[in-house]
Enzyme design. Structure first.
Site, PDB file in Angstrom:
ATOM      1  N   ASP A 149       0.815  -1.217   0.000  1.00 18.80           N
ATOM      2  CA  ASP A 149       0.000   0.000   0.000  1.00 18.80           C
ATOM      3  C   ASP A 149       0.849   1.269   0.000  1.00 18.80           C
ATOM      4  O   ASP A 149       0.317   2.369  -0.029  1.00 18.80           O
ATOM      5  CB  ASP A 149      -0.918  -0.015   1.239  1.00 18.80           C
ATOM      6  CG  ASP A 149      -1.961   1.085   1.227  1.00 18.80           C
ATOM      7  OD1 ASP A 149      -2.506   1.369   0.145  1.00 18.80           O
ATOM      8  OD2 ASP A 149      -2.227   1.677   2.288  1.00 18.80           O
ATOM      9  N   GLN A 204      -5.579  -1.795  -6.685  1.00 15.91           N
ATOM     10  CA  GLN A 204      -6.128  -0.889  -5.684  1.00 15.91           C
ATOM     11  C   GLN A 204      -6.765   0.301  -6.359  1.00 15.91           C
ATOM     12  O   GLN A 204      -6.245   0.818  -7.350  1.00 15.91           O
ATOM     13  CB  GLN A 204      -5.028  -0.397  -4.732  1.00 15.91           C
ATOM     14  CG  GLN A 204      -5.523   0.544  -3.642  1.00 15.91           C
ATOM     15  CD  GLN A 204      -4.395   1.066  -2.780  1.00 15.91           C
ATOM     16  OE1 GLN A 204      -3.837   2.122  -3.052  1.00 15.91           O
ATOM     17  NE2 GLN A 204      -4.034   0.321  -1.743  1.00 15.91           N
ATOM     18  N   SER A 221      -6.705   5.350   0.149  1.00 20.21           N
ATOM     19  CA  SER A 221      -7.065   4.052  -0.436  1.00 20.21           C
ATOM     20  C   SER A 221      -8.545   3.772  -0.203  1.00 20.21           C
ATOM     21  O   SER A 221      -9.078   4.028   0.875  1.00 20.21           O
ATOM     22  CB  SER A 221      -6.229   2.936   0.194  1.00 20.21           C
ATOM     23  OG  SER A 221      -4.852   3.191   0.048  1.00 20.21           O
TER      24      SER A 221
END
Length: 295
Positions: free
Chosen positions: A212, A287, A237
């Site tokens: 991430d 993502q 995110s």
């Protein structure tokens, strides 16, 4: 193993407070919310600790629902959805202050043989030829909105040796580039066997943590934006999906090849592939994130 890596492993070693309920702490973040990779990794640890060690994760799908409070513990509740002959499924809800902040579904599989092929590993320079974070980040100190950003970036990645193949987004502000980026990463120090989390679950959770950090960079590159550190976008995110294809070790070099196929409607999509140093495609990542231009 250095102190920073030991601290990260302690962060992932959740406290079991009931059979399927775990409690985790947080560490200081770059922004005033819990780092998404931390929550995803901790949730996967919670799920994995209810599954036999010989069934590592093969996929996860997650949603970030609310910003996490770094000053409060996070409670992870695991639902044992299914235990089959080959596959095991778990659902995890992370809660703070009585509200869900994160939701994860993960699937685990016993080892078996089958058809096999993969995309070739893209070209990339030797990671040892690239500058470390401590060598690279001070170059950009005058571009950051806060002079303390360099120290906070170094602190947040102290347990991870992460090296950019090309200039990061904050290095080429105003210059639109191909929406593609690469980083090499590994833990700072070798992992030993004396941990609460068994391997290979530990390696997979550490890779989840790192996944991430830079995945949305390629979106910024396409528009010549530098990101939150220079104050020209606001982002977070939204969801995160990973597929674990082949064995890996988080303390060996891994190449994270990332690209963005689209951005629209205040959102952008990042896709990533993680390769071992010998060319095996180990992980695929997708993502979507909020990417807004401040007004």
């Amino acid at each position: 193993m250095n102190d920073d890596l030991s601290s990260l492993l302690d962060l992932l070693a959740l406290e079991r407070i009931e059979e399927d309920i775990f409690r985790g702490q947080s560490r200081a973040s770059l922004v005033p919310r819990v780092f998404g990779g931390q929550v995803a990794a901790q949730a996967l640890v919670a799920a994995g600790r209810t599954v036999p060690a010989d069934r590592p994760p093969h996929s996860l799908h997650a949603y970030f629902l609310r910003p996490g409070d770094p000053g409060a513990p996070i409670v992870y509740t695991v639902d044992r959805i299914r235990d089959g002959r080959s596959f095991t499924t778990r659902r995890v809800v992370a809660v703070q202050h009585g509200q869900p902040i994160f939701h994860l579904s993960a699937s685990f599989q016993a080892d078996e043989e089958g058809l096999e092929h993969q995309e070739p590993m893209p070209r990339a320079p030797d990671p040892l030829e690239l500058p470390t974070a401590a060598e690279m980040l001070p170059r950009y100190a005058d571009r950051f909105t806060d002079p303390g950003v360099v120290d906070r970036l170094l602190e947040s990645r102290a347990a991870i040796d992460l090296r950019y193949v090309d200039e990061p987004p904050f290095g080429t502000v105003g210059e639109a580039r191909e929406p593609r980026s690469q980083v090499w990463f590994r833990t700072r120090g070798k992992l030993d066997g004396d941990t609460v989390i068994p391997r290979p679950l530990l390696d997979i959770c550490l890779v989840t943590y790192v996944s991430d950090m830079t995945l949305l960079d390629s979106i910024l590159l396409a528009h010549g934006r530098g990101g939150w550190a220079v104050g020209d976008v606001v982002g977070a995110s939204l969801d995160h999906a990973m597929w674990f294809h082949r064995p890996l070790r988080a303390d060996d070099w891994l190449l994270y090849d990332q690209e963005s196929p689209t951005a629209q409607g205040g959102r952008g999509l990042g896709k990533g592939r993680i390769f071992t140093a010998d060319g095996a495609l180990a992980v695929s990542v997708i993502q979507e994130g909020v990417i807004r231009v401040p007004r």
